[in-house]
Design an enzyme around this catalytic site. Sequence first.
Site, PDB file in Angstrom:
ATOM      1  N   PRO A  84       0.843  -1.201   0.000  1.00  0.00           N
ATOM      2  CA  PRO A  84       0.000   0.000   0.000  1.00  0.00           C
ATOM      3  C   PRO A  84       0.873   1.244   0.000  1.00  0.00           C
ATOM      4  O   PRO A  84       1.777   1.373   0.829  1.00  0.00           O
ATOM      5  CB  PRO A  84      -0.800  -0.124   1.301  1.00  0.00           C
ATOM      6  CG  PRO A  84       0.023  -1.020   2.173  1.00  0.00           C
ATOM      7  CD  PRO A  84       0.742  -1.954   1.265  1.00  0.00           C
ATOM      8  N   MET A  85       0.614   2.159  -0.942  1.00  0.00           N
ATOM      9  CA  MET A  85       1.380   3.398  -1.033  1.00  0.00           C
ATOM     10  C   MET A  85       0.430   4.547  -1.316  1.00  0.00           C
ATOM     11  O   MET A  85      -0.310   4.522  -2.317  1.00  0.00           O
ATOM     12  CB  MET A  85       2.428   3.313  -2.154  1.00  0.00           C
ATOM     13  CG  MET A  85       3.576   2.384  -1.856  1.00  0.00           C
ATOM     14  SD  MET A  85       4.783   2.342  -3.224  1.00  0.00           S
ATOM     15  CE  MET A  85       3.946   1.203  -4.350  1.00  0.00           C
ATOM     16  N   VAL A  86       0.456   5.552  -0.450  1.00  0.00           N
ATOM     17  CA  VAL A  86      -0.417   6.704  -0.608  1.00  0.00           C
ATOM     18  C   VAL A  86      -0.139   7.386  -1.946  1.00  0.00           C
ATOM     19  O   VAL A  86       1.022   7.606  -2.316  1.00  0.00           O
ATOM     20  CB  VAL A  86      -0.214   7.704   0.558  1.00  0.00           C
ATOM     21  CG1 VAL A  86      -0.980   8.995   0.305  1.00  0.00           C
ATOM     22  CG2 VAL A  86      -0.672   7.070   1.867  1.00  0.00           C
ATOM     23  N   GLU A 103      -3.697   3.487   1.510  1.00  0.00           N
ATOM     24  CA  GLU A 103      -4.467   3.603   2.752  1.00  0.00           C
ATOM     25  C   GLU A 103      -5.609   4.601   2.567  1.00  0.00           C
ATOM     26  O   GLU A 103      -5.403   5.730   2.124  1.00  0.00           O
ATOM     27  CB  GLU A 103      -3.567   4.088   3.896  1.00  0.00           C
ATOM     28  CG  GLU A 103      -4.335   4.272   5.202  1.00  0.00           C
ATOM     29  CD  GLU A 103      -3.561   5.080   6.241  1.00  0.00           C
ATOM     30  OE1 GLU A 103      -3.878   4.974   7.428  1.00  0.00           O
ATOM     31  OE2 GLU A 103      -2.625   5.823   5.839  1.00  0.00           O
ATOM     32  N   GLN A 119      -6.828  -1.539   1.998  1.00  0.00           N
ATOM     33  CA  GLN A 119      -6.213  -1.128   3.265  1.00  0.00           C
ATOM     34  C   GLN A 119      -6.896   0.119   3.802  1.00  0.00           C
ATOM     35  O   GLN A 119      -7.069   1.102   3.088  1.00  0.00           O
ATOM     36  CB  GLN A 119      -4.720  -0.841   3.127  1.00  0.00           C
ATOM     37  CG  GLN A 119      -4.093  -0.646   4.514  1.00  0.00           C
ATOM     38  CD  GLN A 119      -2.667  -0.124   4.507  1.00  0.00           C
ATOM     39  OE1 GLN A 119      -2.421   0.993   4.072  1.00  0.00           O
ATOM     40  NE2 GLN A 119      -1.738  -0.916   5.012  1.00  0.00           N
ATOM     41  N   CYS A 167       1.943   3.159   9.479  1.00  0.00           N
ATOM     42  CA  CYS A 167       2.260   4.468   8.904  1.00  0.00           C
ATOM     43  C   CYS A 167       2.669   5.452   9.991  1.00  0.00           C
ATOM     44  O   CYS A 167       1.912   5.707  10.931  1.00  0.00           O
ATOM     45  CB  CYS A 167       1.053   5.019   8.136  1.00  0.00           C
ATOM     46  SG  CYS A 167       1.384   6.641   7.393  1.00  0.00           S
ATOM     47  N   HIS A 180       6.860  -4.318   8.373  1.00  0.00           N
ATOM     48  CA  HIS A 180       7.836  -3.385   7.826  1.00  0.00           C
ATOM     49  C   HIS A 180       8.996  -3.350   8.811  1.00  0.00           C
ATOM     50  O   HIS A 180       8.829  -2.911   9.957  1.00  0.00           O
ATOM     51  CB  HIS A 180       7.212  -1.997   7.669  1.00  0.00           C
ATOM     52  CG  HIS A 180       8.122  -0.996   7.025  1.00  0.00           C
ATOM     53  ND1 HIS A 180       7.647   0.094   6.328  1.00  0.00           N
ATOM     54  CD2 HIS A 180       9.481  -0.903   6.961  1.00  0.00           C
ATOM     55  CE1 HIS A 180       8.668   0.803   5.874  1.00  0.00           C
ATOM     56  NE2 HIS A 180       9.785   0.209   6.257  1.00  0.00           N
ATOM     57  N   GLY A 224      10.043  -3.608   3.293  1.00  0.00           N
ATOM     58  CA  GLY A 224      11.081  -2.649   3.648  1.00  0.00           C
ATOM     59  C   GLY A 224      12.396  -2.902   2.955  1.00  0.00           C
ATOM     60  O   GLY A 224      13.400  -2.274   3.298  1.00  0.00           O
TER      61      GLY A 224
END
Length: 497
Positions: free
Chosen positions: A25-27, A50, A94, A123, A190, A222
Amino acid sequence: MPEEHRAATMAAGRLSFSNITALAPMVRVGTLPMRLLALDYGADVVYCEELIDIKMAQCQRVVNEVLETVDFVAPDDRVMFRTCEREKDRVVFQMGTADPDRALAVARLVESDVAAVDVNMGCPKEYSTKGGMGAALLSDPEKIEAILKKLVTGVSIPVTCKIRILPSLEETVNLVRRIEKTGVAAVAVHGRFKEERPRHPVHCDYIQAVAQAVSIPVIANGGSLDHVKTSADIEVFRKATGASSVMLARAAMWNASVFRSQGALPLEKVMEEYLRYAIRYDNNAFNTKYCLCQMLRDKVESPLGKQVQAAQTNAELSEAYGQQGFYQQTQEQLRARRDALQSSSQPERPVTDGDVTTMAVKFERREYPPHITPKMFLLEWSRKEKLEQPLYETVQRSQDRAFQSTVTVAQKKYRSSLWEKSKKFAEQAAAIVCLRVLGIPEGRIGEEDSGLVCKRKREGKANGTAEEERSRKRHVGDVLQETSVVAVVTNGGSASE
């Protein structure tokens, strides 16, 4: 993806998290075009960005027949989450949440359109932690348990969570053991502390200790900085962490073809294929531009990078990448599909429901000029006919907080049978029903000027007459409350709402 791998990933009809590679998941990155691209290149599972529970709880699920997607649309008409059949058994939704009940409401909203739901517990950014979400949950294991148990028992699809490591290895292992007991299908770890950033090395030993301590799949995350540069590196990172699976964020953001077992593709080809998905699914142009800039990295100041930065629309982005032909072809296809859908839909007929005349109509703001609404036309018509001001009575359903309004004009009642996402939209829909039944213009774009609304109002130079202002203040408030419906009565209301 090989069929045997696909079958293993979908164990017993449910998404399995064992031995997979996933798009993290990446904003602002994990929107539909990037997710589909990652699947094309070999990712087994893709996570959306997210999405905050409070915003999602206000959304309405809309089947977009033109784009062939399912959209979750906010009250301000923004598409918060868009998905499609291609990813239905692969996408993980997510959410950012700190409330078990709200988390469950959102999970149930998307349950039929996604393969699993995940709770963000890692996060470290302020926009997430200030609401008690994200990494803030790591210091509240009781709340973590409450949220996960509520979800596991409340939905039919798998539930997972994503965490960061705690200050000590023992604390981290103990937390994940507690998480495992809630019944989650997997946990992503992570391998950095809450205060660490991507430039810091990942702690593979922490992930390895967690993987050895629990029986559910552990997804290592990570490794983009030090470990994963190619598809072959994914297996190396998996072995270094002892994890069942691997999740990639920045390595995939920079070049999503990192998932290809045959090797990565040239960045130019990856960007073009990403852009084609963005065009096909009408992705927000600024989101498209942001993702392309992330892929360009140090080339963002190159001639291509400057052209991308200057672009304001997907059409201009298509010019930068020589995709004008594809853009035009796609627009023609979407236009043809839209026209076909409109021509095949039969006009709604009024139906009598007790003492109320109903029609199945919705208020689409884009169909009306700025500053013009059906309520405004109905108010002006009532004045012209020397009738009492229209009276709106609005009810709200507790289960999804949707609204439905009934308008009384000349002692007759009119209502849309469809529920709306806001009180204002519900009142506009009721006004549309009344206007259509009575054969009165409603102010839609393309209608001939009926003269009902004066030029001054049509041009938006007036914010409302004194009488409209007084009617705005005559809001009566809530007068009826039941277990399933909350009613709000508005006497008149502003015609410009």
